[in-house]
Design a protein around this motif. Structure first.
Motif, short mmCIF file in Angstrom:
data_model
loop_
_atom_site.label_atom_id
_atom_site.label_comp_id
_atom_site.label_asym_id
_atom_site.label_seq_id
_atom_site.Cartn_x
_atom_site.Cartn_y
_atom_site.Cartn_z
N ILE A 183 -8.57 15.37 -10.61
CA ILE A 183 -9.12 14.17 -11.24
C ILE A 183 -7.98 13.20 -11.58
O ILE A 183 -8.08 11.99 -11.35
CB ILE A 183 -9.92 14.53 -12.51
N ALA A 184 -6.88 13.74 -12.14
CA ALA A 184 -5.75 12.89 -12.51
C ALA A 184 -5.16 12.20 -11.28
O ALA A 184 -4.86 11.00 -11.32
CB ALA A 184 -4.69 13.74 -13.21
N LEU A 185 -5.00 12.95 -10.19
CA LEU A 185 -4.47 12.36 -8.95
C LEU A 185 -5.41 11.27 -8.43
O LEU A 185 -4.96 10.21 -7.97
CB LEU A 185 -4.30 13.45 -7.90
N SER A 186 -6.71 11.51 -8.50
CA SER A 186 -7.68 10.55 -8.02
C SER A 186 -7.69 9.28 -8.87
O SER A 186 -7.77 8.17 -8.34
CB SER A 186 -9.08 11.17 -8.00
N VAL A 187 -7.61 9.45 -10.19
CA VAL A 187 -7.59 8.29 -11.08
C VAL A 187 -6.33 7.45 -10.83
O VAL A 187 -6.38 6.22 -10.79
CB VAL A 187 -7.67 8.73 -12.56
N ALA A 227 -5.41 -2.16 -8.41
CA ALA A 227 -4.30 -3.02 -8.81
C ALA A 227 -3.70 -3.73 -7.60
O ALA A 227 -3.30 -4.90 -7.69
CB ALA A 227 -3.23 -2.19 -9.51
N SER A 228 -3.66 -3.03 -6.46
CA SER A 228 -3.12 -3.66 -5.25
C SER A 228 -3.98 -4.84 -4.83
O SER A 228 -3.48 -5.85 -4.32
CB SER A 228 -3.03 -2.63 -4.12
N GLY A 229 -5.29 -4.72 -5.03
CA GLY A 229 -6.19 -5.82 -4.71
C GLY A 229 -5.97 -7.02 -5.62
O GLY A 229 -5.98 -8.17 -5.17
N ILE A 273 -17.12 5.85 -7.14
CA ILE A 273 -17.40 6.81 -6.07
C ILE A 273 -16.11 7.25 -5.39
O ILE A 273 -15.95 8.43 -5.06
CB ILE A 273 -18.37 6.20 -5.04
N ARG A 274 -15.19 6.34 -5.17
CA ARG A 274 -13.96 6.67 -4.45
C ARG A 274 -13.13 7.75 -5.14
O ARG A 274 -12.76 8.74 -4.50
CB ARG A 274 -13.13 5.40 -4.24
N PRO A 275 -12.81 7.61 -6.45
CA PRO A 275 -12.04 8.69 -7.08
C PRO A 275 -12.81 10.00 -7.12
O PRO A 275 -12.21 11.08 -7.01
CB PRO A 275 -11.76 8.16 -8.49
N LEU A 276 -14.14 9.93 -7.26
CA LEU A 276 -14.93 11.15 -7.27
C LEU A 276 -14.86 11.86 -5.93
O LEU A 276 -14.71 13.08 -5.86
CB LEU A 276 -16.39 10.82 -7.62
N LEU A 322 -6.62 8.70 3.10
CA LEU A 322 -7.76 7.95 2.57
C LEU A 322 -7.31 6.94 1.53
O LEU A 322 -7.81 5.82 1.47
CB LEU A 322 -8.79 8.92 1.96
N THR A 323 -6.34 7.35 0.69
CA THR A 323 -5.81 6.41 -0.30
C THR A 323 -5.19 5.19 0.38
O THR A 323 -5.39 4.05 -0.05
CB THR A 323 -4.76 7.11 -1.18
N SER A 324 -4.44 5.43 1.45
CA SER A 324 -3.81 4.32 2.16
C SER A 324 -4.86 3.40 2.80
O SER A 324 -4.70 2.18 2.82
CB SER A 324 -2.85 4.85 3.22
#
Length: 228
Positions: A120-124, A132-134, A164-167, A218-220
């Motif tokens: 969860i921490a990594l996803s958040v 923030a990049s946006g 939904i994305r971090p989940l 996926l993060t990238s």
């Protein structure tokens, strides 16, 4: 099967290693301690690998390190785009950490990624960076306006994607690590010799590295979508 269920419950139970005696006692969990160990090992490895660097007379170690970093930068640079290259160091750091976290079970430690709090921490962290990049790329006004694109009627869906994305990142990483553990335990019960050792090459090594790659990939992609 009862043995497997009992073992699974014990493995998923978040164990407290010690408590910091302030504010009534702050519990420090096993996953946190193992994470500290991984960070310490990676820090020492970085210090050792970056000692005595030379521009005029680089050693083989330095050439290997520079070549590896350059290839990783090129790979993520193609995925994330020219405007997102500033985020590659974060992606590389997360890739190395998750890879080590998934592989550390081979030497007897409990992988931190078996603790949902860690995933969860990594996803958040990733989703905060994505949003923030946006904001950085578009500015606050255009960033908020992007939630109404391509039409205002889908604004609620675009807002829902933030959660939904971090989940999805969290559950995909946690679920695959947990699934690998369950399959390995079943193999040990059914075929206790040879096969579990061979399966470990896939589930403990290959699958662990693949999950690290998928999380970062996926993060990238999400970052590229956010800044574009």
């Amino acid at each position: 099967m009862d043995t497997l269920v009992t073992s699974l419950k014990e493995d998923l139970n978040v164990k407290t290693v010690f408590k910091i005696p302030i504010f009534g006692g702050i519990p420090i969990y096993e996953s946190v301690v193992v994470t500290w160990i991984i960070i310490a090992v990676l820090l020492v490895a970085c210090l050792l690998m970056t000692r005595n660097l030379s521009v005029e007379h680089p050693r083989k170690r330095q050439l290997l390190l520079e070549s590896s970093i350059e290839k990783l930068y090129d790979f993520f640079g193609e995925t994330i785009g020219e405007n997102g290259k500033r985020y590659v160091p974060y992606l590389l750091s997360v890739l190395i950490f998750i890879g080590c976290a998934n592989l550390i079970g081979i030497i007897g430690f409990k992988p931190p990624t078996k603790d949902m709090n860690v995933t969860i921490a990594l996803s958040v962290m990733s989703i905060v960076l994505i949003e923030a990049s946006g904001v950085v790329a578009k500015g606050p006004k255009k960033f908020l306006h992007s939630f109404a694109e391509p039409m205002a009627v889908i604004t609620p869906i675009n807002i829902l994607e933030i959660f939904i994305r971090p989940l999805s990142l969290c559950m995909r990483l946690f679920g695959n690590v947990l699934g690998s553990y369950v399959i390995m335990e079943l193999l040990k019960l059914v075929i206790p010799a040879v096969v579990p050792a061979l399966a470990s090459l896939y589930f403990d090594i290959f699958d662990g590295l693949i999950q690290a790659y998928v999380f970062v990939f996926l993060t990238s992609l999400f970052i590229k979508e956010s800044i574009d």
